[in-house]
Design an enzyme around this catalytic site. Structure first.
Site, mmCIF file in Angstrom:
data_model
loop_
_atom_site.group_PDB
_atom_site.id
_atom_site.type_symbol
_atom_site.label_atom_id
_atom_site.label_comp_id
_atom_site.label_asym_id
_atom_site.label_seq_id
_atom_site.Cartn_x
_atom_site.Cartn_y
_atom_site.Cartn_z
ATOM 1 C CB ALA A 46 -0.650 -0.173 1.190
ATOM 2 N N GLY A 136 15.944 0.784 15.367
ATOM 3 C CA GLY A 136 16.529 0.247 13.762
ATOM 4 C C GLY A 136 17.303 -0.994 14.027
ATOM 5 C CB ILE A 138 20.633 -2.191 17.775
ATOM 6 C CG1 ILE A 138 21.823 -0.655 16.570
ATOM 7 C CG2 ILE A 138 21.105 -2.532 19.103
ATOM 8 C CD1 ILE A 138 21.362 -0.301 18.024
ATOM 9 C CG ASP A 203 12.944 8.940 17.218
ATOM 10 O OD1 ASP A 203 12.520 8.674 15.909
ATOM 11 O OD2 ASP A 203 14.093 8.931 17.343
ATOM 12 C CE LYS A 207 14.096 5.829 17.534
ATOM 13 N NZ LYS A 207 15.382 6.628 17.001
ATOM 14 N N GLY A 306 18.141 3.679 8.920
ATOM 15 C CA GLY A 306 18.365 3.936 7.697
ATOM 16 C C GLY A 306 17.679 2.279 7.183
#
Ligand code: HSE
Length: 430
Positions: A46, A136, A138, A203, A207, A306
């Site tokens: 989508a 990410g 990790i 952000d 987390k 990334g």
């Protein structure tokens, strides 16, 4: 060759991460099938802009109807990589209600709605996995949730935002100011056009809420995470830290109080010694320390963002959710049984580095020292350098409640002999 019924996977969002997930699903198809015991079939992707050329993706699988895709009845796993609260929330809930398991990297949604999503997953016998939401590539959430399930985690401390680490690293290594370093981060693709979520600490706070929840088996709401960003950090702060053998990092810190009855979660810039392992985390890398009673101190390090690295974490979850689908089992649900109190920042015991511009005349040092004493804050070190009737006074405190330290700074600012507070920062890792 694996001949079992293929598992149908819907991918929502085909940006930096989504496109890599689809690519790796294709290029690693045989290995993934062998690990799962059934092949994965891409049922649909989508997207918002269907006309955009997407190399390697069958155009007949591309749709703008995300809701139709997740509810069509034959989807086993939905991979949500749109981000943000809506429409991701509605789509994830619809997917779970249809019995599909969900893999997501959506930290903002999990920090706000984690318990509701877990409840929906539980009710419909589905899985909710989100390794890619924190740090990410990790592996961090699975070790916390599964490998350390028999231990007691007391502290999680680290760098969980690559963009801000890149900016602070540039300020440190080149002497640049915040604005210049941000411009470089934007030009190199580390910072988004609107960098607010990263530079204001949103952000990292999301987390931290997720990490604290898992580490302490306690629900930690996003608004319970103390949050400060890096926009006020100046080149002078960085230089001041360097003079004292320290460097500045944006840290996420989740701690259990010494009496074990409460926890805290916070995100703020802090000075750490240059010899601390986190000081050598450069550019956009992430690193997190986990301190557990039996395991001791563990360090997790790697690319925190990334497309390709984050896709690795997504695929790991996709394999886990697919295996569970095949075996009719379920992965771990929410664990919030401990219900510890989440203390406000004022109760956090921390240390301050305070740099003051003061009048250089007899009694000023004593006057400032009295302010610290009046607030019950003990001074660890004082350094003074004077010139032309003005002096710079750098005070580092011992550990004290944050509220007492903040009140001390307020009272210092009100002294006639204090012309300015050049820098205030918490000190960690010593
Ligand atoms: N924008 C984040 C970072 C990556 O800079 O680390 C996604 O959470």
């Amino acid at each position: 060759m694996v001949s079992a019924r293929p598992l149908q996977v819907a991918v929502l969002g085909c940006g930096v991460v989504g496109s890599q997930v689809v690519r790796l699903m294709t290029t690693h198809a045989d290995d993934l099938a062998a690990r799962i015991g059934a092949p994965l079939r891409l049922a649909g992707v989508a997207v918002r802009r269907p006309d955009k050329l997407r190399e390697g993706i069958d155009p007949t699988l591309v749709t703008t109807d995300a809701a139709g895709l997740v509810t069509r009845g034959d989807i086993d796993v939905v991979v949500e990589l749109i981000g943000g609260i809506e429409p991701a929330r509605t789509l994830i809930n619809a997917a779970l209600e249809s019995g599909a398991s969900v893999v997501t990297a959506n930290k903002a949604l999990l920090a706000e709605e984690g318990p509701t999503l877990y409840a929906a997953a539980e009710k419909h016998g589905a899985d909710l996995y989100y390794e890619a939401a924190v740090a990410g590539a990790i592996p961090l959430l699975r070790p916390l949730r599964e490998s350390l399930a028999g231990d007691k985690v007391n502290r999680v401390l680290g760098i969980v935002n690559g963009t801000t680490n890149f900016i602070l690293d540039r300020m440190e290594s080149t002497g640049a100011g915040y604005g210049e370093a941000l411009r470089e981060a934007t030009a190199l693709g580390y910072a988004e056009a609107d960098p607010t979520a990263d530079v204001e600490g949103f952000d990292a706070a999301a987390k931290a809420a997720i990490l604290a929840g898992i580490a302490f088996h306690t629900r930690v709401r996003l608004e319970e995470v103390h949050r400060e960003g890096i926009t006020e950090i100046t080149a002078a702060d960085i230089a001041c830290a360097r003079d004292m053998g320290r460097t500045v990092k944006l840290l996420a810190i989740c701690e259990r109080a010494a009496d074990g009855r409460s926890v805290t979660a916070r995100v703020h810039p802090a000075m750490i010694p240059r010899s601390h392992p986190l000081a050598s985390v450069r550019e956009a890398y992430n690193a997190v320390f986990v301190e557990a009673e039996a395991a001791g101190r563990l360090m997790f390090y790697g690319p925190g963002a990334g497309g390709v690295p984050t896709a690795s974490a997504v695929l790991g979850d996709l394999v886990a959710a697919s295996r569970n689908k095949r075996s009719g089992s379920q992965g771990p649900g929410e664990s919030a049984y401990a219900r510890l109190r989440v203390s406000p920042m004022g109760e956090v015991v921390t240390r301050y580095h305070i740099s003051l511009d003061v009048v250089d005349k007899p009694g000023v040092l004593a006057q400032c020292a009295t302010v610290f004493a009046d607030h019950g804050v003990s001074i660890d070190s004082v350094r003074q350098s004077g010139k032309d009737g003005e002096a710079s006074l750098v005070v580092v405190t011992h550990r004290a409640p944050d509220a007492a330290l903040a009140a001390t700074v307020g009272a210092l600012r009100r002294l006639d002999t204090v012309h300015g507070v050049a820098s205030i920062m918490r000190v960690e890792g010593e």
